[in-house]
Write a protein that holds these residues in place. Structure first.
Motif, PDB file in Angstrom:
ATOM      1  N   ASP A  42     -13.416 -17.540  -7.263  1.00  0.00           N
ATOM      2  CA  ASP A  42     -13.062 -16.150  -7.533  1.00  0.00           C
ATOM      3  C   ASP A  42     -11.546 -16.011  -7.616  1.00  0.00           C
ATOM      4  O   ASP A  42     -10.847 -16.044  -6.613  1.00  0.00           O
ATOM      5  CB  ASP A  42     -13.614 -15.235  -6.440  1.00  0.00           C
ATOM      6  N   SER A  44     -10.170 -13.375  -9.338  1.00  0.00           N
ATOM      7  CA  SER A  44      -9.987 -12.024  -9.870  1.00  0.00           C
ATOM      8  C   SER A  44      -8.678 -11.385  -9.423  1.00  0.00           C
ATOM      9  O   SER A  44      -8.099 -10.593 -10.171  1.00  0.00           O
ATOM     10  CB  SER A  44     -11.180 -11.131  -9.503  1.00  0.00           C
ATOM     11  N   TRP A  82     -18.148 -13.520 -10.241  1.00  0.00           N
ATOM     12  CA  TRP A  82     -16.941 -12.688 -10.317  1.00  0.00           C
ATOM     13  C   TRP A  82     -16.543 -12.440 -11.764  1.00  0.00           C
ATOM     14  O   TRP A  82     -16.028 -11.372 -12.099  1.00  0.00           O
ATOM     15  CB  TRP A  82     -15.787 -13.302  -9.514  1.00  0.00           C
ATOM     16  N   ASP A  85     -18.927  -9.806 -13.138  1.00  0.00           N
ATOM     17  CA  ASP A  85     -18.549  -8.493 -12.604  1.00  0.00           C
ATOM     18  C   ASP A  85     -17.318  -7.948 -13.328  1.00  0.00           C
ATOM     19  O   ASP A  85     -17.252  -6.766 -13.658  1.00  0.00           O
ATOM     20  CB  ASP A  85     -18.249  -8.584 -11.102  1.00  0.00           C
ATOM     21  N   ARG A  86     -16.356  -8.809 -13.565  1.00  0.00           N
ATOM     22  CA  ARG A  86     -15.086  -8.378 -14.182  1.00  0.00           C
ATOM     23  C   ARG A  86     -15.260  -8.004 -15.653  1.00  0.00           C
ATOM     24  O   ARG A  86     -14.531  -7.169 -16.167  1.00  0.00           O
ATOM     25  CB  ARG A  86     -14.073  -9.511 -14.046  1.00  0.00           C
TER      26      ARG A  86
END
Length: 157
Positions: A42, A44, A82, A85-86
């Motif tokens: 991750d 992000s 992740w 999701d992003r």
């Protein structure tokens, strides 16, 4: 002590740059950098801006989602949670609504990364240079001296 995220970003950046010397030549004869490896960690918190790009698996390139970071491109695994999701509510290569105005004053210190893009004046959009910041995009006046100075040392995308 070296942060593991910084090391991973450095490795990913080296892999992208290394791919420039690989066999991925476009039809126009120019080489285009690509991801030859991805991370599923991750990352992000390292991503800047609101855009990303999808890369197909065309050897030596691997399937990847490419984000911008202040250190350069980040090659991420499209199957990592992740990343899903992003990218869920965003479209590849599309920028949030265009710049209807440019910022007043020198915002040089807010700019992150080494790339910028130009926006043509197509109403309601105005002519602008778009930089990445930690909070998203910054619309700047292309005629401002600080913008000219900053873009002279950056790469247009």
């Amino acid at each position: 002590m070296v942060n593991s995220r910084s090391v991973l970003l450095l490795v990913c950046t080296v892999l992208v740059v290394g791919a420039i010397c690989g066999s991925d030549a476009r039809q126009d004869g120019k080489r285009r950098p690509c991801c030859v490896a991805v991370t599923n960690l991750d990352m992000s918190a390292e991503v800047v801006g609101e855009t990303y790009r999808q890369q197909a698996a065309t050897p030596p390139c691997v399937k990847a989602i490419i984000f911008n970071t202040e250190y350069g491109p980040l090659c991420a695994d499209p199957n990592a949670q992740w990343v899903k999701d992003r990218t869920r509510h965003r479209h590849p290569g599309r920028i949030p609504p265009c710049c209807p105005a440019v910022t007043k004053g020198n915002k040089r210190d807010d700019v992150v990364g080494e790339t910028y893009r130009e926006q043509a004046a197509t109403p309601p959009c105005v002519k602008a240079i778009i930089f990445n910041t930690k909070d998203g995009q910054l619309c700047a006046d292309p005629d401002a001296q600080w913008v000219k100075d900053l873009t002279a040392n950056m790469r247009k995308v």
